[in-house]
Motif scaffolding. Structure first.
Motif, PDB file in Angstrom:
ATOM      1  N   LYS A 186      47.634  34.611  48.774  1.00  0.00           N
ATOM      2  CA  LYS A 186      46.619  34.469  47.722  1.00  0.00           C
ATOM      3  C   LYS A 186      46.036  35.817  47.298  1.00  0.00           C
ATOM      4  O   LYS A 186      45.111  35.868  46.496  1.00  0.00           O
ATOM      5  CB  LYS A 186      45.483  33.565  48.207  1.00  0.00           C
ATOM      6  N   SER A 187      46.578  36.895  47.858  1.00  0.00           N
ATOM      7  CA  SER A 187      46.006  38.213  47.578  1.00  0.00           C
ATOM      8  C   SER A 187      46.068  38.570  46.099  1.00  0.00           C
ATOM      9  O   SER A 187      45.139  39.153  45.545  1.00  0.00           O
ATOM     10  CB  SER A 187      46.741  39.281  48.388  1.00  0.00           C
ATOM     11  N   SER A 188      47.175  38.234  45.449  1.00  0.00           N
ATOM     12  CA  SER A 188      47.308  38.575  44.033  1.00  0.00           C
ATOM     13  C   SER A 188      46.273  37.865  43.176  1.00  0.00           C
ATOM     14  O   SER A 188      45.883  38.362  42.117  1.00  0.00           O
ATOM     15  CB  SER A 188      48.712  38.214  43.544  1.00  0.00           C
ATOM     16  N   GLU A 189      45.822  36.682  43.626  1.00  0.00           N
ATOM     17  CA  GLU A 189      44.790  35.961  42.889  1.00  0.00           C
ATOM     18  C   GLU A 189      43.387  36.445  43.282  1.00  0.00           C
ATOM     19  O   GLU A 189      42.479  36.489  42.440  1.00  0.00           O
ATOM     20  CB  GLU A 189      44.888  34.456  43.161  1.00  0.00           C
ATOM     21  N   THR A 190      43.247  36.798  44.537  1.00  0.00           N
ATOM     22  CA  THR A 190      41.924  37.165  45.049  1.00  0.00           C
ATOM     23  C   THR A 190      41.503  38.564  44.635  1.00  0.00           C
ATOM     24  O   THR A 190      40.320  38.821  44.343  1.00  0.00           O
ATOM     25  CB  THR A 190      41.905  37.053  46.584  1.00  0.00           C
TER      26      THR A 190
END
Length: 416
Positions: free
Chosen positions: A130-134
């Motif tokens: 989820k890093s790319s969204e977070t």
């Protein structure tokens, strides 16, 4: 001017004027100013007329008051001029109350945003997918916090100006000039580190930062020499002052010309001591400003160094080095978060002391004594400490934002 020229002032009027003016003049602010305060007619100067237009500056107001005294303007306790000055002091107290309320509201909002950033960091740690969204959300929140911190810094600056004296405001121009120069460099560095790493560009930026830092350090060192010299002169003056005090105590029952002359020299020595003390305070204030700007430039150098380190590792393409650097970045994030938590706790403790000092000062608003001087020192100390905490917390948020950006760069390089 009236006292110096020998004009007679009744004891009640003198006492009230001293208490009122000493408590009012240092707190006259920039939001309410004089506009053509002295209009001369056939009956002499007219009373002060105050305009409520915004932001003309406290220095202009005090300058007009001093001008009026110099030309013989009659100012009486309870008169128009004295009343206007009292109104200005009350207006500034209300302005400080407003600033306190706004800072409290900003603090509540900031705490919510800080909690949100902690949750997002936890999500990044627990779920890498989820890093790319977070990351965009996190950077956006951190930028909002940075913007809010700038607004808070402006409020604290205004509050500090409301409590300063004339000499502090005269140094504002130099403060702004220096900060403006550093701010331009800081902005350029922030833009540079968002670009792909280029060794020549990075080196040129480092050279520019180093040049300005060296110049500020030279100015700082000159101020240090001046402080040391003034301190020696002050010690000599204090020694003479003590000798005169002892000599006058021995001659306390004499009223001859020599004794009167010694009294006049004693007064002169007191004023000389005061001037030297004020000079030291001004030099220390300048040094504090230099130290703050040198610190900002140091953070710029740190950003350039980190940018170079990340850029070089990415260019090398060694995945083990990339993983090792990512681990270091996470360690930096943990340190920054702990420091932020400690600063928040320190800020809360300081807020309690600051509130107490404000309450005690308000109860003694018409009193000038050693007690009020001690309280004012505590008040200014609390404001400065709050300013330091806000500044440091803001820089930590910038550090966290850069760490998030570097993690994104390293993660992309690792995926290639």
């Amino acid at each position: 001017k009236r006292l110096t020229s020998g004009a007679w002032i009744s004891p009640p009027a003198a006492g009230m004027a001293f208490v009122g003016l000493r408590s009012i003049l240092p707190r006259l602010g920039s939001s309410r100013v004089l506009t053509r305060p002295f209009q001369h007619g056939r009956h002499g100067p007219s009373p002060l007329r105050v305009s409520h237009r915004a932001a003309a500056g406290i220095a202009e107001m005090i300058g007009e008051v001093e001008k009026g005294l110099a030309v013989g303007e009659k100012m009486e306790t309870g008169g128009a001029t004295f009343t206007k000055l009292g109104e200005e002091a009350n207006a500034l107290r209300k302005d400080n109350d407003r600033i306190i309320a706004e800072l409290a509201a900003a603090k509540a909002t900031r705490d919510e945003q800080a909690a949100q950033t902690n949750r997002l960091f936890q999500e990044m740690r627990t779920d890498e997918s989820k890093s790319s969204e977070t990351e965009p959300k996190l950077i956006a929140i951190l930028e909002e916090i940075h913007s809010a911190d700038r607004n808070t810094a402006g409020l604290r600056s205004q509050q500090l100006q409301n409590s300063r004296n004339i000499a502090d405001l005269k140094r504002a121009k130099h403060l702004i000039q220096t900060r403006s120069e550093v701010a331009v460099i800081e902005s350029d560095v922030r833009e540079l580190v968002k670009q792909p790493y280029d060794e020549a560009t990075n080196a040129a930026a480092e050279s520019k930062v180093e040049d300005v830092t060296s110049r500020l350090r030279t100015s700082f060192d000159k101020a240090s020499v001046a402080v040391a010299t003034t301190k020696r002169n002050l010690e000599e003056t204090v020694a003479k002052l003590r000798s005169l005090e002892l000599a006058l105590r021995v001659r306390r029952d004499r009223f001859d010309a020599e004794t009167h002359d010694m009294h006049s020299v004693l007064v002169s020595q007191f004023f000389q001591t005061q001037r030297k003390s004020v000079k030291i305070a001004r030099l220390r204030d300048i040094q504090a400003m230099y130290a703050k700007e040198i610190g900002r430039l140091g953070r710029c150098r740190g950003m350039l160094k980190d940018h170079a380190q990340v850029g070089q590792v990415i260019l090398e393409g060694d995945k083990e080095k990339i993983k090792g650097l990512m681990k270091k970045v996470w360690e930096e994030i943990a340190k920054a978060q702990k420091l932020h938590t400690d600063l928040s706790a320190a800020q809360a403790r300081n807020a309690s002391r600051l509130s107490k000092a404000f309450t005690e000062m308000r109860a003694l608003s018409d009193v000038v004594s050693t007690e009020t001087m001690d309280l004012r020192e505590k008040l200014l100390e609390g404001i400065r400490e709050d300013e330091r905490c806000h500044s440091r917390m803001s820089s930590l948020k910038n550090t966290l934002a850069m760490c998030v950006y570097h993690l994104g760069q390293l993660r992309q390089a690792l995926a290639k």
